[in-house]
Design an enzyme around this catalytic site. Structure first.
Site, PDB file in Angstrom:
ATOM      1  N   HIS A  10       4.652   1.848   6.549  1.00 45.10           N
ATOM      2  CA  HIS A  10       4.654   3.045   7.398  1.00 45.10           C
ATOM      3  C   HIS A  10       3.803   2.763   8.627  1.00 45.10           C
ATOM      4  O   HIS A  10       2.670   2.289   8.504  1.00 45.10           O
ATOM      5  CB  HIS A  10       3.993   4.223   6.674  1.00 45.10           C
ATOM      6  CG  HIS A  10       4.774   4.794   5.534  1.00 45.10           C
ATOM      7  ND1 HIS A  10       4.273   4.891   4.258  1.00 45.10           N
ATOM      8  CD2 HIS A  10       6.001   5.349   5.483  1.00 45.10           C
ATOM      9  CE1 HIS A  10       5.156   5.473   3.469  1.00 45.10           C
ATOM     10  NE2 HIS A  10       6.229   5.752   4.187  1.00 45.10           N
ATOM     11  N   TYR A  41       5.151   3.921  -4.674  1.00 46.50           N
ATOM     12  CA  TYR A  41       3.696   3.776  -4.810  1.00 46.50           C
ATOM     13  C   TYR A  41       3.100   4.549  -5.982  1.00 46.50           C
ATOM     14  O   TYR A  41       1.909   4.471  -6.226  1.00 46.50           O
ATOM     15  CB  TYR A  41       2.985   4.157  -3.507  1.00 46.50           C
ATOM     16  CG  TYR A  41       3.330   5.524  -2.948  1.00 46.50           C
ATOM     17  CD1 TYR A  41       2.715   6.670  -3.418  1.00 46.50           C
ATOM     18  CD2 TYR A  41       4.271   5.648  -1.924  1.00 46.50           C
ATOM     19  CE1 TYR A  41       3.027   7.914  -2.897  1.00 46.50           C
ATOM     20  CE2 TYR A  41       4.591   6.897  -1.398  1.00 46.50           C
ATOM     21  CZ  TYR A  41       3.960   8.025  -1.893  1.00 46.50           C
ATOM     22  OH  TYR A  41       4.277   9.255  -1.377  1.00 46.50           O
ATOM     23  N   ARG A  71       1.436  16.901   2.754  1.00 44.46           N
ATOM     24  CA  ARG A  71       1.074  15.805   1.865  1.00 44.46           C
ATOM     25  C   ARG A  71       0.361  16.326   0.611  1.00 44.46           C
ATOM     26  O   ARG A  71       0.540  15.782  -0.480  1.00 44.46           O
ATOM     27  CB  ARG A  71       0.190  14.797   2.607  1.00 44.46           C
ATOM     28  CG  ARG A  71       0.057  13.475   1.880  1.00 44.46           C
ATOM     29  CD  ARG A  71      -0.754  12.480   2.649  1.00 44.46           C
ATOM     30  NE  ARG A  71      -2.157  12.890   2.761  1.00 44.46           N
ATOM     31  CZ  ARG A  71      -3.162  12.055   3.042  1.00 44.46           C
ATOM     32  NH1 ARG A  71      -2.907  10.782   3.279  1.00 44.46           N
ATOM     33  NH2 ARG A  71      -4.391  12.486   3.134  1.00 44.46           N
ATOM     34  N   HIS A  89       1.372   0.292   2.211  1.00 45.04           N
ATOM     35  CA  HIS A  89       1.675   1.705   2.429  1.00 45.04           C
ATOM     36  C   HIS A  89       1.516   2.075   3.894  1.00 45.04           C
ATOM     37  O   HIS A  89       2.392   2.692   4.493  1.00 45.04           O
ATOM     38  CB  HIS A  89       0.810   2.632   1.567  1.00 45.04           C
ATOM     39  CG  HIS A  89       1.101   4.075   1.840  1.00 45.04           C
ATOM     40  ND1 HIS A  89       0.501   4.768   2.867  1.00 45.04           N
ATOM     41  CD2 HIS A  89       1.982   4.926   1.279  1.00 45.04           C
ATOM     42  CE1 HIS A  89       0.993   5.995   2.907  1.00 45.04           C
ATOM     43  NE2 HIS A  89       1.895   6.117   1.952  1.00 45.04           N
ATOM     44  N   HIS A 142      11.514   7.935  -0.742  1.00 46.27           N
ATOM     45  CA  HIS A 142      10.564   8.198  -1.827  1.00 46.27           C
ATOM     46  C   HIS A 142      11.291   9.209  -2.708  1.00 46.27           C
ATOM     47  O   HIS A 142      11.346  10.402  -2.376  1.00 46.27           O
ATOM     48  CB  HIS A 142       9.265   8.808  -1.320  1.00 46.27           C
ATOM     49  CG  HIS A 142       8.635   8.067  -0.172  1.00 46.27           C
ATOM     50  ND1 HIS A 142       7.917   6.907  -0.341  1.00 46.27           N
ATOM     51  CD2 HIS A 142       8.624   8.316   1.160  1.00 46.27           C
ATOM     52  CE1 HIS A 142       7.479   6.490   0.832  1.00 46.27           C
ATOM     53  NE2 HIS A 142       7.902   7.325   1.757  1.00 46.27           N
ATOM     54  N   HIS A 146       9.124   4.660  10.730  1.00 47.15           N
ATOM     55  CA  HIS A 146       8.782   5.725  11.684  1.00 47.15           C
ATOM     56  C   HIS A 146       8.545   5.145  13.085  1.00 47.15           C
ATOM     57  O   HIS A 146       9.304   5.423  13.988  1.00 47.15           O
ATOM     58  CB  HIS A 146       7.594   6.591  11.246  1.00 47.15           C
ATOM     59  CG  HIS A 146       7.794   7.248   9.920  1.00 47.15           C
ATOM     60  ND1 HIS A 146       8.854   8.091   9.681  1.00 47.15           N
ATOM     61  CD2 HIS A 146       7.105   7.153   8.752  1.00 47.15           C
ATOM     62  CE1 HIS A 146       8.794   8.511   8.425  1.00 47.15           C
ATOM     63  NE2 HIS A 146       7.756   7.946   7.837  1.00 47.15           N
ATOM     64  N   GLU A 175       3.137   7.124  12.214  1.00 50.04           N
ATOM     65  CA  GLU A 175       3.926   8.348  12.073  1.00 50.04           C
ATOM     66  C   GLU A 175       3.181   9.517  12.715  1.00 50.04           C
ATOM     67  O   GLU A 175       3.786  10.460  13.213  1.00 50.04           O
ATOM     68  CB  GLU A 175       4.179   8.630  10.589  1.00 50.04           C
ATOM     69  CG  GLU A 175       5.000   9.885  10.314  1.00 50.04           C
ATOM     70  CD  GLU A 175       5.301  10.096   8.834  1.00 50.04           C
ATOM     71  OE1 GLU A 175       4.776   9.336   8.005  1.00 50.04           O
ATOM     72  OE2 GLU A 175       6.070  11.021   8.522  1.00 50.04           O
ATOM     73  N   ASP A 219      13.924   9.074   3.699  1.00 48.03           N
ATOM     74  CA  ASP A 219      12.481   9.252   3.497  1.00 48.03           C
ATOM     75  C   ASP A 219      12.147  10.375   2.521  1.00 48.03           C
ATOM     76  O   ASP A 219      12.224  10.195   1.309  1.00 48.03           O
ATOM     77  CB  ASP A 219      11.814   9.472   4.867  1.00 48.03           C
ATOM     78  CG  ASP A 219      10.292   9.437   4.797  1.00 48.03           C
ATOM     79  OD1 ASP A 219       9.758   9.109   3.729  1.00 48.03           O
ATOM     80  OD2 ASP A 219       9.637   9.730   5.816  1.00 48.03           O
ATOM     81  N   ARG A 268      -3.696   3.048   6.854  1.00 52.80           N
ATOM     82  CA  ARG A 268      -4.645   3.975   6.224  1.00 52.80           C
ATOM     83  C   ARG A 268      -4.966   3.541   4.806  1.00 52.80           C
ATOM     84  O   ARG A 268      -6.051   3.802   4.289  1.00 52.80           O
ATOM     85  CB  ARG A 268      -4.041   5.395   6.171  1.00 52.80           C
ATOM     86  CG  ARG A 268      -3.903   6.056   7.513  1.00 52.80           C
ATOM     87  CD  ARG A 268      -3.281   7.438   7.393  1.00 52.80           C
ATOM     88  NE  ARG A 268      -1.830   7.389   7.470  1.00 52.80           N
ATOM     89  CZ  ARG A 268      -0.993   7.842   6.552  1.00 52.80           C
ATOM     90  NH1 ARG A 268      -1.454   8.398   5.453  1.00 52.80           N
ATOM     91  NH2 ARG A 268       0.311   7.755   6.731  1.00 52.80           N
ATOM     92  N   HIS A 310      14.842   3.761   3.691  1.00 51.95           N
ATOM     93  CA  HIS A 310      13.510   4.289   3.357  1.00 51.95           C
ATOM     94  C   HIS A 310      13.631   5.552   2.518  1.00 51.95           C
ATOM     95  O   HIS A 310      14.149   6.570   2.979  1.00 51.95           O
ATOM     96  CB  HIS A 310      12.710   4.577   4.628  1.00 51.95           C
ATOM     97  CG  HIS A 310      11.273   4.911   4.353  1.00 51.95           C
ATOM     98  ND1 HIS A 310      10.385   3.990   3.841  1.00 51.95           N
ATOM     99  CD2 HIS A 310      10.563   6.056   4.494  1.00 51.95           C
ATOM    100  CE1 HIS A 310       9.202   4.546   3.690  1.00 51.95           C
ATOM    101  NE2 HIS A 310       9.274   5.815   4.081  1.00 51.95           N
TER     102      HIS A 310
HETATM  103 ZN   LIG Z   1       7.833   7.267   3.821  1.00 48.04          ZN
END
Ligand SMILES: [Zn+2]
Length: 435
Positions: A228, A118, A79, A201, A58, A265, A231, A316, A204, A56
């Site tokens: 995901h 993404y 975020r 994703h 990004h 997660h 988490e 991650d 959510r 995993h």
């Molecule tokens: Zn992630």
């Protein structure tokens, strides 16, 4: 034909000594322990492991390392900082950054990365002329860094469990619908070092009505499907309020769980959630260094494994890129949670760090004839590893102890240096462009 002679090599579930390893056209052809080194074989000092799989990632989150620790904050304030970096990326800048990040992974012994991707579109959500230009940049970055990639092309449609529309930087993530996502991904061709997978994703970002289309795409292409999951407790609370079910149950009802699926997660689960993930043989990907960095919590690793869910690990957000640390943290966090030791031993943890099944490369992750010729040599002579029992390496070594890396039979790291890339310089320059 290439020949190596490893002082120690991890065969099956334990180290063996004096192992002669041969490979041809990127595959192991023979593995023979207990033999002296023939003159033509290259010596691998220390303990040689199978290639490590980073399940995993990004890549662009690496630009946030060491920059998010002022004041307090939460996952959600972090975020916002991550979105600000996303907003400054172009395909060219992302190629430069991701090449450096994947090269940092190579130095850490990662031979294959699962890139959960993404950031698809230009500012405002406007597609590039080639709508897969960002994903193409990531695949190219992995090729230049010398590692394999599973590009987990991610469907991202909404800003909340309630279906709020995307806005701001997040407009760049969205395809509008699962059908539009599938149409875009279906035009994406990748080279042999890469393989395409799908990702939801999170609950959510993808409404339940849109999930079956993504599951069907993964089924049709026999591709990995990642998501995901739980988490944050807030995701669970919002999902219960909106749908009367946990995120795990929502995925289960959408047909999204199964042996080709990986939930990332899996931190805040009910016992029924654990049962659903275990009985469907869904992989659970733990990212302990990110989970501790973001204050997420500690997921039920031992319960998941006991229920039948295979475990894998990922770096991650790249607060740290060290798969050895991720793997031992699965055990060490469980010790903190339960106040007991000895849940997962070295064989289990090495398997978690080297298993490639969650990324769809079933022919990698072991030093056996026929498998992809990936080798990661870890020194037994550093201040951290001198004097250890090689069988306990996973509890002692760090990424800095990786000296040599071979991917598909080709050497990419020698004596702790990437053969093609000045990793620190490229990271510094790529991140400076985003500040
Ligand atoms: Zn992630």
């Amino acid at each position: 034909m290439t020949s190596w002679h490893a002082d120690h090599a991890w065969l099956g579930d334990a180290p063996a000594s004096d192992v002669l390893i041969t490979a041809d056209r990127g595959r192991f052809t023979s593995v023979t322990p207990g033999v002296p080194r023939p003159p033509h074989a290259e010596r691998l000092r220390g303990l040689t492991l199978p290639g490590l799989a980073n399940a995993h990632s990004h890549a662009f989150h690496r630009a946030l390392r060491g920059r998010t620790h002022a004041g307090r904050g939460t996952f959600w304030t972090w975020r916002e900082q991550m979105y600000a970096v996303a907003d400054r990326l172009t395909p060219a800048r992302y190629l430069d950054l991701a090449r450096a990040v994947f090269a940092e992974m190579a130095l850490a012994g990662v031979t294959c990365v699962g890139e959960f991707h993404y950031l698809h579109h230009g500012p405002g959500g406007k597609p590039y002329d080639d709508p897969n230009e960002m994903g193409t940049a990531l695949a190219e970055a992995a090729a230049q860094a010398g590692i394999r990639i599973t590009l987990l092309d991610t469907c991202y449609l909404t800003a909340s469990v309630g279906g709020d529309p995307l806005d701001g930087p997040a407009l760049r993530f969205g395809d509008g619908s699962a059908a539009a996502w599938a149409a875009r991904v279906s035009t994406f061709n990748v080279d042999p070092h890469a393989r395409l997978g799908a990702a939801v994703h999170s609950v959510r970002a993808v409404p339940p009505s849109q999930m079956p289309e993504i599951v069907a795409w993964a089924d049709r292409h026999d591709a990995p499907l990642h998501v995901h999951l739980s988490e944050q407790r807030a995701e669970n609370e919002a999902t219960l309020a909106a749908h009367g079910r946990t995120p795990t149950a929502l995925l289960h009802d959408a047909g999204a769980l199964g042996p080709r699926t990986t939930v990332v997660h899996a931190t805040h689960l009910t016992s029924a959630d654990v049962g659903m993930l275990g009985s469907t043989r869904t992989h659970a990907c733990f990212c302990p260094t990110t989970e501790r960095d973001l204050g997420d919590g500690i997921g039920p690793a031992a319960d998941l494994a006991a229920a039948g869910a295979p475990l894998c690990v990922g770096s991650d957000s790249h607060a740290v890129i060290d798969l050895l640390e991720e793997a031992r943290a699965v055990e060490l966090h469980e010790r903190l949670r339960t106040e007991q030791r000895g849940h997962f031993g070295p064989p289990f943890l090495v398997r978690a760090a080297t298993s490639h099944t969650a990324l769809g490369w079933d022919d990698a992750g072991s030093i056996t004839p026929g498998a992809r010729a990936d080798l990661v040599t870890v020194t037994l002579d550093s201040p951290r590893t001198a004097g250890i029992d090689p069988a306990g390496l996973i509890f002692a070594a760090t990424a800095a102890d990786v000296t040599d890396v071979v991917v598909d039979g080709a050497r990419i790291v020698q004596d702790g240096r990437h053969l093609r890339i000045d990793v620190a310089r490229e990271l510094r320059e790529a991140i400076a462009c985003l500040s």
